[in-house]
Design a protein around this motif. Sequence first.
Motif, PDB file in Angstrom:
ATOM      1  N   VAL A   1     113.004  -2.998 -70.533  1.00 16.79           N
ATOM      2  CA  VAL A   1     111.600  -2.337 -70.660  1.00 16.79           C
ATOM      3  C   VAL A   1     111.695  -0.936 -70.700  1.00 16.79           C
ATOM      4  O   VAL A   1     112.237  -0.342 -69.691  1.00 16.79           O
ATOM      5  N   ARG A   2     111.468  -0.103 -71.697  1.00 18.05           N
ATOM      6  CA  ARG A   2     111.735   0.997 -72.137  1.00 18.05           C
ATOM      7  C   ARG A   2     110.476   1.912 -71.589  1.00 18.05           C
ATOM      8  O   ARG A   2     109.449   1.568 -72.148  1.00 18.05           O
ATOM      9  N   ARG A   3     110.419   3.018 -70.980  1.00 21.34           N
ATOM     10  CA  ARG A   3     109.371   3.692 -70.267  1.00 21.34           C
ATOM     11  C   ARG A   3     108.997   5.165 -71.133  1.00 21.34           C
ATOM     12  O   ARG A   3     110.066   5.718 -71.408  1.00 21.34           O
ATOM     13  N   TYR A   4     107.786   5.188 -71.426  1.00 19.53           N
ATOM     14  CA  TYR A   4     107.325   6.504 -71.927  1.00 19.53           C
ATOM     15  C   TYR A   4     106.306   7.302 -71.320  1.00 19.53           C
ATOM     16  O   TYR A   4     105.441   6.815 -70.771  1.00 19.53           O
ATOM     17  N   SER A   5     106.388   8.733 -71.431  1.00 23.35           N
ATOM     18  CA  SER A   5     105.470   9.494 -70.868  1.00 23.35           C
ATOM     19  C   SER A   5     104.240   9.708 -71.749  1.00 23.35           C
ATOM     20  O   SER A   5     104.328   9.429 -73.000  1.00 23.35           O
ATOM     21  N   GLY A   6     103.089  10.109 -71.227  1.00 29.07           N
ATOM     22  CA  GLY A   6     101.892  10.724 -72.253  1.00 29.07           C
ATOM     23  C   GLY A   6     102.493  11.767 -73.128  1.00 29.07           C
ATOM     24  O   GLY A   6     101.473  11.647 -74.081  1.00 29.07           O
ATOM     25  N   GLU A   7     103.354  12.050 -72.972  1.00 22.43           N
ATOM     26  CA  GLU A   7     103.807  13.314 -74.040  1.00 22.43           C
ATOM     27  C   GLU A   7     104.929  12.591 -75.098  1.00 22.43           C
ATOM     28  O   GLU A   7     105.387  13.234 -75.971  1.00 22.43           O
ATOM     29  N   GLY A   8     104.981  11.194 -74.855  1.00 26.86           N
ATOM     30  CA  GLY A   8     105.996  10.520 -75.802  1.00 26.86           C
ATOM     31  C   GLY A   8     107.409  10.864 -75.536  1.00 26.86           C
ATOM     32  O   GLY A   8     108.234  10.703 -76.415  1.00 26.86           O
ATOM     33  N   ARG A   9     107.702  11.247 -74.164  1.00 29.29           N
ATOM     34  CA  ARG A   9     109.112  11.206 -74.119  1.00 29.29           C
ATOM     35  C   ARG A   9     109.669   9.901 -73.255  1.00 29.29           C
ATOM     36  O   ARG A   9     108.844   9.614 -72.324  1.00 29.29           O
ATOM     37  N   ILE A  10     110.781   9.824 -73.489  1.00 28.54           N
ATOM     38  CA  ILE A  10     111.390   8.469 -72.614  1.00 28.54           C
ATOM     39  C   ILE A  10     111.825   8.775 -71.148  1.00 28.54           C
ATOM     40  O   ILE A  10     112.133  10.105 -70.816  1.00 28.54           O
ATOM     41  N   LEU A  11     111.230   8.078 -70.210  1.00 24.10           N
ATOM     42  CA  LEU A  11     111.366   8.136 -68.885  1.00 24.10           C
ATOM     43  C   LEU A  11     112.429   7.347 -68.172  1.00 24.10           C
ATOM     44  O   LEU A  11     112.636   7.347 -67.079  1.00 24.10           O
ATOM     45  N   GLY A  12     113.223   6.588 -68.903  1.00 25.26           N
ATOM     46  CA  GLY A  12     114.129   5.542 -68.483  1.00 25.26           C
ATOM     47  C   GLY A  12     113.680   4.201 -68.866  1.00 25.26           C
ATOM     48  O   GLY A  12     112.944   4.023 -69.774  1.00 25.26           O
TER      49      GLY A  12
END
Length: 160
Positions: free
Chosen positions: A106-117
């Motif tokens: 389960v890969r997380r992304y920010s509202g700016e489209g950057r990976i968060l882990g």
Amino acid sequence: MTTTTYAARPIAPRALKELRTADDAGRPAEPFTDTEGGAPLRCCLRRSEPGEVIALVSYAPLRRWASETGVTPGAYDEQGPVFIHAGECHGPAGDALPFTGAHRTVRRYSGEGRILGGRLVREPGDFPQAFLEAFDDPAVALVHVRAVEYGCFLYEVRRD
């Protein structure tokens, strides 16, 4: 007590229509008859049946999400192979989480489209907790569920 259910999102109908003409790498779709079945279809979030006409296309899920939201995914703009029905598809038949019978990330992304882990999910019953943990972080806008063995995109879950 409040229970939150996170829904798997298939590839959107508009994107499917485009992918059936040319995929996100610019190649034309090449439909074929699936003689064996078992391909994970991202249009209806189920496995294919023998005899169905499907296509393997290149799909850029974060790029398409970013174009909807007006952000630039930068280096995280990856594309990879996905199976879809070669013709019109009616989407998922139910709301059960698909493709949970193997290890997933389960890969997380920010509202700016950057990976968060991300998080490795080993058991089907662990998905709700993985989504809850992801969306407990206010910076997380969406998650991708991916296959561990190949890294292939399976589906997206967005914040409610």
